[in-house]
Structures are given as structure tokens and as C-alpha cells.
Design a protein around this motif. Structure first.
Motif, short mmCIF file in Angstrom:
data_model
loop_
_atom_site.label_atom_id
_atom_site.label_comp_id
_atom_site.label_asym_id
_atom_site.label_seq_id
_atom_site.Cartn_x
_atom_site.Cartn_y
_atom_site.Cartn_z
N ARG A 199 130.99 123.49 55.65
CA ARG A 199 131.94 123.36 54.53
C ARG A 199 133.24 124.12 54.80
NH1 ARG A 199 127.89 125.62 50.15
NH2 ARG A 199 127.62 127.03 51.93
N THR A 200 133.12 125.30 55.40
CA THR A 200 134.31 126.12 55.61
C THR A 200 134.86 126.04 57.03
OG1 THR A 200 132.97 128.06 56.18
CG2 THR A 200 133.49 127.73 53.85
N GLY A 201 134.02 125.63 57.98
CA GLY A 201 134.45 125.59 59.37
C GLY A 201 134.50 126.96 60.02
N SER A 202 133.99 127.98 59.35
CA SER A 202 133.98 129.35 59.88
C SER A 202 132.55 129.83 60.05
CB SER A 202 134.74 130.29 58.94
OG SER A 202 136.07 129.84 58.74
N ARG A 203 132.42 130.96 60.66
CA ARG A 203 131.10 131.55 60.87
C ARG A 203 130.48 131.89 59.51
NH1 ARG A 203 129.86 137.03 64.48
NH2 ARG A 203 127.60 136.71 64.66
N ILE A 204 129.19 131.69 59.39
CA ILE A 204 128.52 131.89 58.11
C ILE A 204 128.61 133.36 57.67
CG2 ILE A 204 126.91 129.99 58.46
CD1 ILE A 204 124.79 132.03 59.27
N VAL A 252 124.76 123.83 58.54
CA VAL A 252 125.51 124.50 59.60
C VAL A 252 125.39 123.71 60.90
CG1 VAL A 252 125.16 126.78 58.57
CG2 VAL A 252 123.54 125.93 60.27
N HIS A 253 126.20 124.08 61.87
CA HIS A 253 126.02 123.62 63.24
C HIS A 253 126.29 124.80 64.16
CE1 HIS A 253 130.47 123.25 63.13
NE2 HIS A 253 130.39 123.47 64.44
N PHE A 254 125.75 124.72 65.36
CA PHE A 254 125.84 125.84 66.29
C PHE A 254 126.91 125.54 67.34
CE2 PHE A 254 124.58 128.50 69.89
CZ PHE A 254 124.36 129.72 69.26
N ASP A 255 127.90 126.41 67.41
CA ASP A 255 128.96 126.31 68.41
C ASP A 255 128.57 127.22 69.58
OD1 ASP A 255 131.22 126.03 69.90
OD2 ASP A 255 132.58 126.98 68.45
N MET A 256 128.18 126.62 70.70
CA MET A 256 127.62 127.40 71.81
C MET A 256 128.68 127.84 72.81
SD MET A 256 125.60 124.38 73.82
CE MET A 256 126.43 122.91 74.43
N GLN A 257 129.90 127.96 72.39
CA GLN A 257 130.95 128.47 73.27
C GLN A 257 131.14 129.97 73.06
OE1 GLN A 257 134.61 126.09 73.47
NE2 GLN A 257 133.65 124.60 72.11
N VAL A 258 131.57 130.63 74.11
CA VAL A 258 131.97 132.03 74.02
C VAL A 258 133.39 132.14 74.57
CG1 VAL A 258 129.60 132.85 74.27
CG2 VAL A 258 131.04 132.64 76.31
N GLU A 259 134.07 133.22 74.18
CA GLU A 259 135.43 133.42 74.67
C GLU A 259 135.41 133.78 76.17
OE1 GLU A 259 135.67 133.46 70.38
OE2 GLU A 259 134.33 134.45 71.81
N GLU A 260 136.49 133.43 76.83
CA GLU A 260 136.57 133.69 78.27
C GLU A 260 136.47 135.18 78.58
OE1 GLU A 260 139.53 132.73 82.10
OE2 GLU A 260 140.11 132.18 80.04
N ILE A 261 137.09 136.02 77.73
CA ILE A 261 137.05 137.45 77.96
C ILE A 261 135.62 137.98 77.85
CG2 ILE A 261 137.59 137.95 75.55
CD1 ILE A 261 139.09 140.40 76.48
N ALA A 262 134.84 137.43 76.93
CA ALA A 262 133.44 137.85 76.80
C ALA A 262 132.62 137.36 77.99
CB ALA A 262 132.87 137.31 75.50
N TRP A 263 132.88 136.14 78.42
CA TRP A 263 132.19 135.58 79.58
C TRP A 263 132.43 136.44 80.82
CZ3 TRP A 263 133.39 133.25 84.31
CH2 TRP A 263 132.43 132.42 84.87
N ASN A 264 133.68 136.83 81.03
CA ASN A 264 134.00 137.67 82.18
C ASN A 264 133.38 139.07 82.05
OD1 ASN A 264 135.57 135.75 83.57
ND2 ASN A 264 137.38 136.23 82.34
N GLU A 265 133.32 139.58 80.81
CA GLU A 265 132.73 140.91 80.60
C GLU A 265 131.24 140.91 80.93
OE1 GLU A 265 132.91 144.97 79.63
OE2 GLU A 265 134.50 143.48 79.98
N ILE A 266 130.53 139.85 80.56
CA ILE A 266 129.11 139.76 80.88
C ILE A 266 128.90 139.69 82.38
CG2 ILE A 266 127.07 138.30 80.65
CD1 ILE A 266 127.97 137.62 77.83
N ARG A 267 129.71 138.90 83.04
CA ARG A 267 129.59 138.80 84.49
C ARG A 267 129.88 140.15 85.14
NH1 ARG A 267 132.55 134.23 88.32
NH2 ARG A 267 131.80 135.05 90.33
N LYS A 268 130.88 140.84 84.65
CA LYS A 268 131.22 142.16 85.18
C LYS A 268 130.07 143.14 84.95
CE LYS A 268 134.54 145.91 84.46
NZ LYS A 268 135.72 146.37 83.66
#
Length: 494
Positions: free
Chosen positions: A251-256, A272-288
Motif C-alpha cells: 500500500r505504501t511502497g515502503s518498508r513495513i 507485502v512483497h519481498f525486495d531481495m536487493q541490497v545496496e552496493e555499499i552494503a554488498w561491498n562491506e559484506i565482501r570486505k
């Protein structure tokens, strides 16, 4: 008729019952033929009716009362048979004193000892007969050939055994429900000691055992319920993965926003629906972060701290795969979703195909963390290689995804970390009318658990050898997700 007559189930009096009670006919007292009323009350229900034993006729004396309420000399009537058993007084005094009540006079008389003995013998004989009947029933049940419903008691009926005692015996090889033996890849040593704390002056609880977190138990029950319905032949095709993302309100298009601050399981999937994307900065931080863990592990090996440890903390693998999705099946037929994967690192490229069927999802909301989690159970059934070319030729692709993935596998926690950079191509035309291809770039983080270990833990539950292994596996798996979530959440802090 009155209320008392209705409660006592009395019928209307007949003509001969309406005669004066003072009349005496046929050698008996009028009105004495009627049995004494037993009131429908709690005392009559609680007091068992004593059995009637025949005895010799007795002579009753009835006083004649005149109009002046003065008693005349007693008149002796003819011998009659007692019409009812002695009335029990509902008091402790009458229970402790062996006294009887004369119905006609209302006076207490001595209890007949011989009558009491006969009554006791009668009750003892009845009790012996009942015991013989019960023994006969038990012997018949033992001789019964009816199969037992359970080889072992169900989980809810099993005795509680603390985890530190459940692993005293080595169960490295267990028998699953089809009779075959399965050897586990990991040790059966308990992961957690639920009976100790770091502080020696503290006890972990009043029972001496730390109860598992409710969310861990709920996830373990969800896994057990879904995995138990999978056939043995399909076990090797099961995938259980945990994806990072955000639960988005339609309904809102934002996180619950549930007005909670702690980790919880969200069950209303329809809104609801699940958006399985993460931000690039977070992706790089996990890899680091994973690289830092590997670097620290190698330093421990060089300092001879872990001589007997494996040479690497993680087993890593880089892959470059293009996935193409097709839907097969005509009108009125079962629609099948086929994923054809092309390995771009091979020359010539190799094509493989699977039919992926999603079985169930479990949403885990983490309001105090950067990302939510989605636990997904799927079946990935392989498609014969001979059918791949026909699927590509006869069907139109619905989606294409180019995946450049870094895989980190950590055997001690039976977890595989997949860090994927996804490119989704889109065709467009430039201002000169020439066709060009643009790519939408997404970053995804997911974790997969070693499903054979999960099935081994479920087999231990059904066999009764270990009812805590599954909860330990789930707790370790979710802890890995929490570690990564805590790492990237620090990026959002000031």
C-alpha cells in the motif's frame, strides 16, 4: 403434584393411596409399601447405595397418636419384611459411629453385626470379581496382534533430556525413517552448552537449562513441518536459502512498520512483497568483512595458533552464469517454470536446466537492522540435457539475468554465502534508431544451508536419538545472518 414430587419423579397418587394414613388393612400399615424417597442431591450422588440383603422378618411397633398429641399404648402389628435399606446420615458423626436408623420410629438402633459381615463379604466378592475381570482384559490386550501406532513416542510425548546429556552417546550414524543408515558430515558434539554461563557465580535459569530463543524454535518447527513432507528421492534436490532484503508494504511502497523494535516473524504475506536487493555499499562491506575474516585466520595459522586447522577458513569460488527463464505448457496444461543456465567460463559454453518449484517462504522482520530476511524452501528438479535445446527453441524467454557471483563456503557452520552482482539486460534504441542494450544492476546477498545435515537432524528427531540438533543448526545458520546484518547496519549509524 408439587415441586418436590417433580424432582423425585413421583407419579400422581392413585385412589387407594388417597386413603387415610391411619388405616391398616391386609396386615400391613398403609403407606409403608412405598419405598423411601431418595432426593436428587449431591449427598445421594456421592453416597453409594448399599446393597440389600435378605433377612428375617422383624416386628415393628407403631405408636398411636391421639388428637391431644398424647401417646397411647403401642399397638403391635403383624410381622413384615423391611422395605428399604438403612438411611445414611450425611454427617461425620454417623460415619464414625456404626448406628442405624429405624424408619418407622426415627430412632437410631444398633447396627446388626451379622448383617454388616454379610454385606462386607458381598462387597469383597464383588471387588475380587472386578479384579479378575481387569486382569483378564490386560492379558487379552497383551495377546492382541494389533500393530503399534508408533515405533517411538511422538516428540510431544518424549521425555525432556538436556542437550549436554543427549550427546553423551556417539550417534554419528543414525537410521532414518526408511531403514537406511546415514552418517553425518559433522560431529554430533553439542554446539551450545545450555547449562553453563560465563559467570561462575550465576546459574543460567531456575531449571539449570537455557531455553532456546522463540524465533529459533519457530523456524526449526517450520523447517521440520515442510521437510517432513519431502520424499526421500527428492532430498538431494531441496534448497533452503536465506535472502537479505526488505519487506515492502504494497500500500505504501515502503518498508513495513509494525511498531516493534525486535526481531520477529511476519506472517501476512498477502499485504507485502519481498525486495531481495541490497545496496552496493552494503554488498561491498559484506565482501570486505569476509575477506577480513579470512586474512585473520591466515595470520593465526602463521603464528602456529591453529596447527590442526584447515588451510583456509572459507572455500571460495567465482562464477559467471547467464540464467534464462522460460514458461512451458499450453492452455489447460500445468505451467512449468524452467531456468536454463549457461556457464560463460566454459568454451564452448555448457547449458544446464532445472525446474524450480517454490514450496514455502518465511519472512523475518528485523526493524533494528538494515535488512529483513526471507527463508525460502524450494525444489530444484534437473531437466534432462536432451530437452534443453528443445525448450530454448520452442519457447520465448521471459527473463534474462547475468550473474557474477562470489561464493564463500564455511563448513563448520554448514553455510554457503553467495554475493551476486546481477545484470538484467534491456533493449532500447538510441536517437539514431540503432538498437542498444542497457543493463539494470542489482546486488544480492543470500545464504544456503547444507540440506543433507538438516535431513540428518530431522531423522534424529523422528528416531528419538537427538531432539535438539535441528534447533542448533538453525541457530548457527541464523547467527551468520545476524553477524552480516550487524556489520552493514553500522554503515547507517552516524
Amino acid at each position: 403434584m408439587n415441586v418436590g414430587s417433580i424432582l423425585n419423579n413421583d407419579s400422581p397418587p392413585s385412589d387407594h393411596e388417597k386413603e387415610p394414613k391411619q388405616a391398616v388393612s391386609s396386615g400391613r400399615i398403609a403407606g409403608e409399601s412405598q419405598s423411601a424417597h431418595q432426593r436428587h442431591s449431591i449427598t445421594n450422588i456421592l453416597n453409594d447405595t448399599p446393597s440389600v440383603t435378605p433377612e428375617e422378618p422383624q416386628t415393628f411397633v407403631k405408636p398411636v397418636v391421639n388428637a391431644n398429641n398424647s401417646s397411647s399404648p403401642p399397638v403391635q402389628s403383624s410381622p413384615i419384611t423391611p422395605r428399604a435399606v438403612p438411611i445414611k446420615r450425611n454427617s461425620i458423626a454417623n460415619i464414625t459411629n456404626d448406628r442405624d436408623v429405624d424408619i418407622t420410629t426415627g430412632k437410631e438402633t444398633s447396627f446388626n453385626i451379622s448383617r454388616q459381615a454379610n454385606s462386607n463379604n458381598h462387597h469383597q466378592n464383588n471387588h475380587k470379581i472386578e479384579q479378575v475381570d481387569e486382569l483378564t482384559k490386560i492379558q487379552q490386550l497383551k495377546k492382541s496382534t494389533k500393530p503399534k501406532r508408533y515405533a517411538t513416542p511422538p516428540i510431544w510425548a518424549q521425555e525432556y533430556i538436556p542437550p549436554n546429556k543427549a550427546h553423551l552417546v556417539d550417534h554419528s550414524e543414525v537410521e532414518n525413517h526408511n531403514g537406511s543408515h546415514v552418517r553425518t558430515a559433522l560431529s554430533d558434539k553439542p554446539v551450545f552448552d545450555y547449562t553453563t554461563t560465563r559467570s561462575v557465580d550465576l546459574q543460567c535459569s531456575i531449571t539449570g537449562i537455557i531455553p532456546p530463543p522463540s524465533i529459533t524454535r519457530t523456524m526449526a518447527e517450520w523447517i521440520f513441518a515442510n521437510f517432513s513432507n519431502i520424499n526421500d528421492k527428492n532430498r538431494k534436490f531441496v534448497e533452503l536459502e536465506l535472502k537479505f532484503g526488505k519487506i515492502i508494504d504494497k500500500r505504501t511502497g515502503s518498508r513495513i512498520n509494525l511498531n516493534v523494535i525486535t526481531e520477529c516473524i511476519f506472517t501476512d504475506h498477502s499485504s507485502v512483497h519481498f525486495d531481495m536487493q541490497v545496496e552496493e555499499i552494503a554488498w561491498n562491506e559484506i565482501r570486505k568483512f569476509l575477506e577480513e575474516l579470512e586474512k585473520g585466520y591466515q595470520e593465526e595459522l602463521r603464528n602456529s595458533i591453529g596447527k590442526d586447522k584447515p588451510k583456509r577458513k572459507f572455500n571460495t569460488l567465482d562464477s559467471d552464469i547467464t540464467d534464462t527463464f522460460y514458461q512451458t505448457g499450453g492452455k489447460g496444461e500445468h505451467i512449468r517454470k524452467i531456468r536454463v543456465s549457461k556457464d560463460n567460463n566454459l568454451t564452448p559454453p555448457r547449458f544446464t536446466a532445472i525446474e524450480k518449484e517454490r514450496i514455502a517462504d518465511l519472512y523475518i522482520h528485523n526493524p533494528s537492522s538494515m535488512y529483513d530476511l526471507r527463508l525460502s524452501l524450494s525444489l530444484e528438479m534437473p531437466v534432462p540435457e536432451g530437452n534443453v535445446e528443445a525448450i530454448i527453441a520452442k519457447n520465448k524467454a521471459s527473463l534474462v539475468r547475468e550473474k557474477k557471483r562470489n561464493t564463500w563456503t564455511h563448513a563448520p557452520t554448514i553455510t554457503q554465502f553467495d554475493l551476486t552482482r546481477v545484470l538484467i539486460p534491456h533493449e532500447a534504441k538510441n536517437k539514431h534508431g540503432k538498437k542498444i542494450v542497457n543493463h539494470d544492476i542489482h546486488f544480492e546477498v543470500e545464504m544456503e544451508i547444507d540440506t543433507p545435515e538438516v535431513f540428518n537432524a530431522i531423522d534424529k528427531i523422528t528416531s528419538g536419538t537427538d531432539t535438539f540438533r535441528l534447533e542448533e543448526l538453525v541457530e548457527v545458520f541464523v547467527n551468520n545472518a545476524r553477524v552480516l546484518n550487524n556489520r552493514v547496519t553500522k554503515l547507517a549509524l552516524p
